[in-house]
Every structure is written in C-alpha cells, then in structure tokens.
Write a protein that holds these residues in place. Sequence first.
Motif, PDB file in Angstrom:
ATOM      1  N   ASN A 139      46.248  34.682  33.584  1.00 10.19           N
ATOM      2  CA  ASN A 139      46.726  35.628  35.074  1.00 10.19           C
ATOM      3  C   ASN A 139      46.796  36.899  34.630  1.00 10.19           C
ATOM      4  OD1 ASN A 139      45.540  33.683  36.510  1.00 10.19           O
ATOM      5  ND2 ASN A 139      47.029  33.194  37.457  1.00 10.19           N
ATOM      6  N   LEU A 140      48.789  36.302  33.266  1.00  7.95           N
ATOM      7  CA  LEU A 140      49.141  37.749  33.085  1.00  7.95           C
ATOM      8  C   LEU A 140      48.203  38.483  32.233  1.00  7.95           C
ATOM      9  CD1 LEU A 140      52.513  36.215  32.378  1.00  7.95           C
ATOM     10  CD2 LEU A 140      52.772  37.423  33.598  1.00  7.95           C
ATOM     11  N   LEU A 141      47.005  37.938  31.538  1.00  9.51           N
ATOM     12  CA  LEU A 141      46.117  38.628  30.964  1.00  9.51           C
ATOM     13  C   LEU A 141      44.935  39.060  31.052  1.00  9.51           C
ATOM     14  CD1 LEU A 141      46.543  36.885  27.444  1.00  9.51           C
ATOM     15  CD2 LEU A 141      48.088  38.936  28.360  1.00  9.51           C
ATOM     16  N   HIS A 142      44.699  39.250  33.042  1.00 11.63           N
ATOM     17  CA  HIS A 142      43.760  38.892  33.753  1.00 11.63           C
ATOM     18  C   HIS A 142      42.610  39.266  32.909  1.00 11.63           C
ATOM     19  CE1 HIS A 142      45.994  42.228  35.789  1.00 11.63           C
ATOM     20  NE2 HIS A 142      47.032  42.051  34.750  1.00 11.63           N
ATOM     21  N   TYR A 143      42.970  37.750  32.597  1.00 12.06           N
ATOM     22  CA  TYR A 143      41.131  36.395  32.134  1.00 12.06           C
ATOM     23  C   TYR A 143      40.496  36.353  33.034  1.00 12.06           C
ATOM     24  CZ  TYR A 143      41.902  36.692  26.733  1.00 12.06           C
ATOM     25  OH  TYR A 143      42.308  37.326  25.006  1.00 12.06           O
ATOM     26  N   LYS A 144      38.994  36.336  32.908  1.00  8.63           N
ATOM     27  CA  LYS A 144      37.972  36.203  33.505  1.00  8.63           C
ATOM     28  C   LYS A 144      38.389  34.563  34.007  1.00  8.63           C
ATOM     29  CE  LYS A 144      35.372  39.837  32.655  1.00  8.63           C
ATOM     30  NZ  LYS A 144      33.910  40.668  32.582  1.00  8.63           N
ATOM     31  N   CYS A 165      39.989  47.937  43.788  1.00 10.12           N
ATOM     32  CA  CYS A 165      41.392  47.581  44.659  1.00 10.12           C
ATOM     33  C   CYS A 165      41.671  46.729  45.194  1.00 10.12           C
ATOM     34  CB  CYS A 165      42.024  48.650  45.544  1.00 10.12           C
ATOM     35  SG  CYS A 165      40.539  48.956  46.925  1.00 10.12           S
ATOM     36  N   SER A 166      41.021  46.127  45.732  1.00 10.88           N
ATOM     37  CA  SER A 166      41.061  44.498  46.721  1.00 10.88           C
ATOM     38  C   SER A 166      40.935  43.417  45.498  1.00 10.88           C
ATOM     39  CB  SER A 166      40.106  44.414  47.234  1.00 10.88           C
ATOM     40  OG  SER A 166      39.914  45.213  48.521  1.00 10.88           O
ATOM     41  N   PHE A 167      40.167  43.487  44.382  1.00 10.98           N
ATOM     42  CA  PHE A 167      40.217  42.789  43.634  1.00 10.98           C
ATOM     43  C   PHE A 167      41.614  42.902  42.692  1.00 10.98           C
ATOM     44  CE2 PHE A 167      38.228  40.323  39.576  1.00 10.98           C
ATOM     45  CZ  PHE A 167      37.828  39.646  40.063  1.00 10.98           C
ATOM     46  N   ARG A 168      42.255  43.812  42.437  1.00 12.09           N
ATOM     47  CA  ARG A 168      42.813  44.168  41.727  1.00 12.09           C
ATOM     48  C   ARG A 168      43.981  43.366  42.445  1.00 12.09           C
ATOM     49  NH1 ARG A 168      39.711  45.422  37.527  1.00 12.09           N
ATOM     50  NH2 ARG A 168      40.084  43.349  37.509  1.00 12.09           N
ATOM     51  N   LEU A 169      44.473  43.659  43.574  1.00 13.98           N
ATOM     52  CA  LEU A 169      45.499  42.572  43.917  1.00 13.98           C
ATOM     53  C   LEU A 169      45.046  41.159  43.968  1.00 13.98           C
ATOM     54  CD1 LEU A 169      45.891  45.510  47.389  1.00 13.98           C
ATOM     55  CD2 LEU A 169      46.966  45.501  45.428  1.00 13.98           C
ATOM     56  N   LEU A 170      43.686  41.100  44.351  1.00 11.30           N
ATOM     57  CA  LEU A 170      43.836  39.048  44.052  1.00 11.30           C
ATOM     58  C   LEU A 170      44.706  38.799  42.847  1.00 11.30           C
ATOM     59  CD1 LEU A 170      40.392  38.534  45.925  1.00 11.30           C
ATOM     60  CD2 LEU A 170      42.558  38.418  47.132  1.00 11.30           C
ATOM     61  N   GLU A 199      37.784  33.808  41.942  1.00 12.57           N
ATOM     62  CA  GLU A 199      37.260  33.549  41.665  1.00 12.57           C
ATOM     63  C   GLU A 199      35.862  33.094  43.009  1.00 12.57           C
ATOM     64  OE1 GLU A 199      39.572  32.209  40.951  1.00 12.57           O
ATOM     65  OE2 GLU A 199      40.095  31.110  38.906  1.00 12.57           O
ATOM     66  N   THR A 200      36.172  33.607  43.944  1.00  8.95           N
ATOM     67  CA  THR A 200      35.419  33.520  44.990  1.00  8.95           C
ATOM     68  C   THR A 200      34.231  35.140  44.883  1.00  8.95           C
ATOM     69  OG1 THR A 200      37.790  32.437  46.365  1.00  8.95           O
ATOM     70  CG2 THR A 200      35.093  33.242  47.578  1.00  8.95           C
ATOM     71  N   ILE A 217      34.907  42.902  48.773  1.00 11.22           N
ATOM     72  CA  ILE A 217      34.850  43.759  49.632  1.00 11.22           C
ATOM     73  C   ILE A 217      36.134  43.743  50.450  1.00 11.22           C
ATOM     74  CG2 ILE A 217      33.733  44.050  52.295  1.00 11.22           C
ATOM     75  CD1 ILE A 217      31.649  44.644  50.637  1.00 11.22           C
ATOM     76  N   PRO A 218      37.418  44.820  50.367  1.00  8.90           N
ATOM     77  CA  PRO A 218      37.993  44.373  51.125  1.00  8.90           C
ATOM     78  C   PRO A 218      38.545  43.615  52.784  1.00  8.90           C
ATOM     79  CG  PRO A 218      37.632  46.665  50.007  1.00  8.90           C
ATOM     80  CD  PRO A 218      36.524  45.919  50.231  1.00  8.90           C
ATOM     81  N   ILE A 219      38.117  44.013  53.320  1.00  4.94           N
ATOM     82  CA  ILE A 219      37.642  42.425  54.398  1.00  4.94           C
ATOM     83  C   ILE A 219      37.947  41.166  53.621  1.00  4.94           C
ATOM     84  CG2 ILE A 219      35.906  42.315  55.844  1.00  4.94           C
ATOM     85  CD1 ILE A 219      39.494  43.086  56.666  1.00  4.94           C
ATOM     86  N   ASP A 220      37.450  41.121  53.346  1.00  3.37           N
ATOM     87  CA  ASP A 220      36.938  39.420  52.440  1.00  3.37           C
ATOM     88  C   ASP A 220      38.332  39.397  51.545  1.00  3.37           C
ATOM     89  OD1 ASP A 220      34.629  39.565  53.896  1.00  3.37           O
ATOM     90  OD2 ASP A 220      33.593  40.322  52.255  1.00  3.37           O
ATOM     91  N   THR A 221      39.097  40.319  50.767  1.00  2.00           N
ATOM     92  CA  THR A 221      39.546  39.386  49.875  1.00  2.00           C
ATOM     93  C   THR A 221      40.808  39.618  51.133  1.00  2.00           C
ATOM     94  OG1 THR A 221      40.525  41.875  49.922  1.00  2.00           O
ATOM     95  CG2 THR A 221      38.947  40.764  47.741  1.00  2.00           C
ATOM     96  N   VAL A 222      41.008  40.331  51.763  1.00  2.00           N
ATOM     97  CA  VAL A 222      42.433  40.009  52.884  1.00  2.00           C
ATOM     98  C   VAL A 222      41.851  38.521  53.674  1.00  2.00           C
ATOM     99  CG1 VAL A 222      43.769  40.645  55.170  1.00  2.00           C
ATOM    100  CG2 VAL A 222      42.809  41.716  53.028  1.00  2.00           C
TER     101      VAL A 222
END
Length: 615
Positions: free
Chosen positions: A44-49, A253-258, A272-273, A279-284
Amino acid sequence: MSVFLLKLLSLLLIFFSASVHASLLPWLQQAERDQLAQQREWLNLLHYKSLAEPESFVDDDKFFLAANGYVDPAAELQATITAFYQQPVTQCRFVARRQFLLEQLPGIDFPIQACAEYQAWRDKVNAHSVVLVFASSYLNSPSSMYGHTFLRFDPVDVESGSTLLSYALNFGANADVNDNSLLYAYKGLFGGYEGMFAAGSYIEKVKEYSRLESRDLWEYRLNLEGEEIDRLMAHIWELNLINFDYYFFDENCSFRLLELMEVARPSVELTETFPVVAIPIDTVRIAEDNQLIDSVVYRPSRQVLLAEDLSEFSEAQKAMVLRLMADPAYADTEAFLALEPARQRALIDSSYRLLRYDNDKSSRDSKVAANSFQLLKRLTRYDKASPDNTLEERPVDPLDAHDTMLVSPVVGYEEDAPYVDLVWRYTYHDLLDNSPGYPRDTSLNMAQLVLRAKKDESLQLQRFDILEINSLAPRNEFFKPMAWRVNAGWERQWTEAKDQLVPQVNGGLGASYRGPLDGRLFAMVRGRVEYNEGFDNNLDAAPGIGVGYLLQGERANTLIEAEHYEFIQNLSRSTFSVNYQWMLSKDSAIRIGFKRNLFEGEGINETSIGYRAYF
C-alpha cells in the motif's frame, strides 16, 4: 592536506561503511525471512496494484530508492533499509516507511532522525479526525461530471470551531491553462496529464465548489483513529510533489483517496473493486461498506440556499427583490417600509446575496459593486441575524441513491414483430431513473449497450451510446440556466425501408421551465450529424427542434418528447415518444415505452416493457 591524513580518512570511511553494512545486514536478512515486502501494508505504501501485477501506480522516480522499485517491492524495501542506515536524512522523506520498519522490525537500530520539518507540518495541519467530502456532479467540467471527492482534516476541537478553517487534501490533474475543453477531455480520458496531491484550506474548496460551481457538499466523517491517522499523514507527507498518471475514469481523485484509506487501515481492501472505472459516489459507498463512515453532514450550495429563501416570498415580494438589485434606494420607499422589519431584512439580504451570486464569475462591474455596497449598508439598519445554512428538508443522501450500473431485459413489438432487448449500462443515471440522491433534471450516461433479438433473425446491435448528457434545470426570474443535451454513439434508424446501424452525434441548446405538477417543459434547437449508407452522400447533417415534458415523482417518472430533423439531402425524420418508469425499490423498476418513428412519409410504432436492475 597531507598524504597521511588522506589515507587515514580513507581508512575511517572504509571502516565506517563496513560497520554500517554489518549493522544493517541482519535486518535485511530478517526482512527477507519475514517476507515484509509482500505484506499488504508495504504494498500500500508503494501504491502497488497487487503482487500478481507487480507495478506501482506512482509514475515518479523521486518516489523510489531502488532503480527498479516501481516493479520490485522487495528491492525497494532493501533500498529503504539501506538508505535509513547510510543516509539517515532519508527517514524524513519517507516517514511512513520508517514507521512501518520500526513496527515490523523491533530493535532495528538505524539512527533515528528528529524530522523537525515534518513535525512542524503535522502540527500545523493538526489532524485529529478525517472527513471524506463528496462534491455533487458538475456537468460543465469533464473531470467533475460524476462528482468529486477529497479529504478534510479536522482539529480536536472542531465541534466548538468552524470546519472551514480545517485543511483539505485534493488530488487532481496538472492541466495546462491553455488547453481548451476538448483537449482537456481528450487528455483526461487517454492519459495526457500528470496528477498530484495538493493541500489547502477547506474554505477555499467550499468557495470553489459550493459558491462558484453551485455544487452541494456531503461530508462523511471517517472513523479513523490515532495510529491510523498518524500513518495516513506520514504517507501524505511522502507524496508531496510526487506525480501519478491521471485518468478521468480509473486513476482519478476518488481512486487515489481509496489508496490513502488503505494505507491508514491496511485491513480493508478498497481499490480491487474498481478495475476499470472509479465513479466518485461508488468509492464513497465502498468506504461505507467497509464500515469506515461514522456520520454525515450536508452542506448545501449557495444556489440551493438562495432558492430555498426566495421560494418563501410572495410573487410581489419576489418582484421587490429584483427592484432592490436594480436600485437599492427602493428600500426607502413607502411600499417597502410598510413590510415587517424582519421581512424587509430578508428581502434586502436575498437581494444582496443574489447580486453577488450573479456576478461572482463576471469581471468587476462598478454599478454592481455600488449596488452591493448600498444593500450591505442597509442591512446594518437591522438586527444581525445568524446565517442559516440548513434546509427545511435535507435531500436524499447520495449513498442512498440507486446504484450506478444497470442491466435490463426488455420485451416489445415493432409494428407486429416481437423482439427482446438486453440493455446494459456501465454508468450512471438517466432522466427516468429513480431521482432521489442525484441532481434533479439531469442525466449522464456512458457506455450504454442495447442488443436486440428479433423473430427469425440473429442477435443484432440495436444501440450503443458512448455518451449521453441532458441538463434541464428550469429558468425563473432569478436563475437562468440554459437547457442542453449531447449524445454520441451508434443507433438503428429506418432509411429506405431498412433499419441501418449508423454512427451519429447530436446536441441541442434551449430552455426549460417549471410546468404543471412541478414538471419540466423544455424546448431546444438541435443539430445532428449522421453517417448512413442509405443516404446518397452517406454523411449528412440536419438541423432540428425538440420539445418535451418531464415529470419526476417519488415513485414514478414520465418523459414525453417530440423531435424533428430536416437533413440537407431533403430527408425528414420525426419521433414522438412516451416513457414511464415505476420504481419498485431503490435498485429496481419497471419501464414502459411507446415510440412512433416517421421517416420519408412512413410510420413505425414501437412498444416495450422492461425490468431494470441497478447494481
């Protein structure tokens, strides 16, 4: 310096390097034995897929200490441990990595640095709680059509103060100010921009979204606690001035916040979802599904609050608001002074706020500035009222709106021939869908596919919409938005008694007004470009006109439309349609439709009924 001193210095350096190497070697070996590089927290710290796809989302060499660190988490871990021993100042660049190593390798003895600059920043932000903010959709900006999310960091005493003084963290594209809208959309879709995190005051974000763009803000307080927030803030420090590739629909923006929330709480799996589109609201919703949300606060936009206040006035008082905007001296007339003082103040206040709202995006106008000042002066004659940033009835939380993906089996008749359709829509919402939780009077759809099976015929592509947008916000004496639409894709059209699959682009511009039962009456001038092998010249354009009526209710929506096009090749085409949708639940509905197509003097009727499931 003498030769002796140089030799002595060289021996000391060799001895020191060997000593350092001897100290770190056991820790390198233990990290390898414990497989720390494969732990989710490190990835996670390295932002690996993922380990199955060993490549970091970070596209910036400054973020890695190993030459191949972006594809090899083990090499990056070894390089980090080595750097912390040999170049201790590196710890202050990668504070979250240092926290990870101190937790996972108890007793590791690299020389700990104070990192005063990081600590000063951490104290300045003073983050004791974290809020995920969702800004509603803004159709006039390609990157914000589906909404936008960012983080807010609140101090410990936020309940007794104002959240407007908190800090906000945003991820966005580093767009060239000279890029026009089309180039901006193209680069955003296909990867022409770098993205970067940026921090600033929350009040500036409120001004940008709520005031200038009239977007509601939904503030979801996350239940992150002490160590989780420390880990999050330390990692945000590591991402300062670090570039990512930016794409509107996945790496946004939303993916990066996840990813940041996964760093804070490594036990949750959020990204992974979203293998294709985030889509921003889906990430919420994903944050809610993983029990990350504690509470929600709704912050209405300035336009919503203004409209609410203006709706309480009588028609005569609404006229007074317009009079005051044009001439503040009207507040001194006998007719105005005959009103109750509280009502006088409300009218002047609304006039002032509406005048400011109308001119926020315009260049400074001396008359507007003078009128604003005069209205503000007159407000001082009255007792100061506390600002009311609430509504009588809060709208439906976007989290409670219907899901964004759709599948719909449909049966129908085209004249006397039966057919079966399968409709699949990747995202998002159309005018007949269950409207609570979405901006009213708008539709925004992308990647809608319709497959049709007819009797004695093979399966065929009936329609594929790349993009479809409608905006039918109504005009009144105070707000005057334009109604508009755009659509691009492939669809079947009857030409020379044969239905042809044709690529086309069409759009319209007009006006929408409040109609009976609070519906929307709208009319637009339209244009269409179509490539049709049934045409003499294949490619043709057509001006047209469209009118309609939209009625949106709690359980049912109705849309009646008529449109007519006159092609340059002296061909005409008209369509009349009626569609009705009954909501069975938040994520299911029945839709019934009738359409009559008129072309070249011929008419074809089509009726249908379908079940719609949102997921």
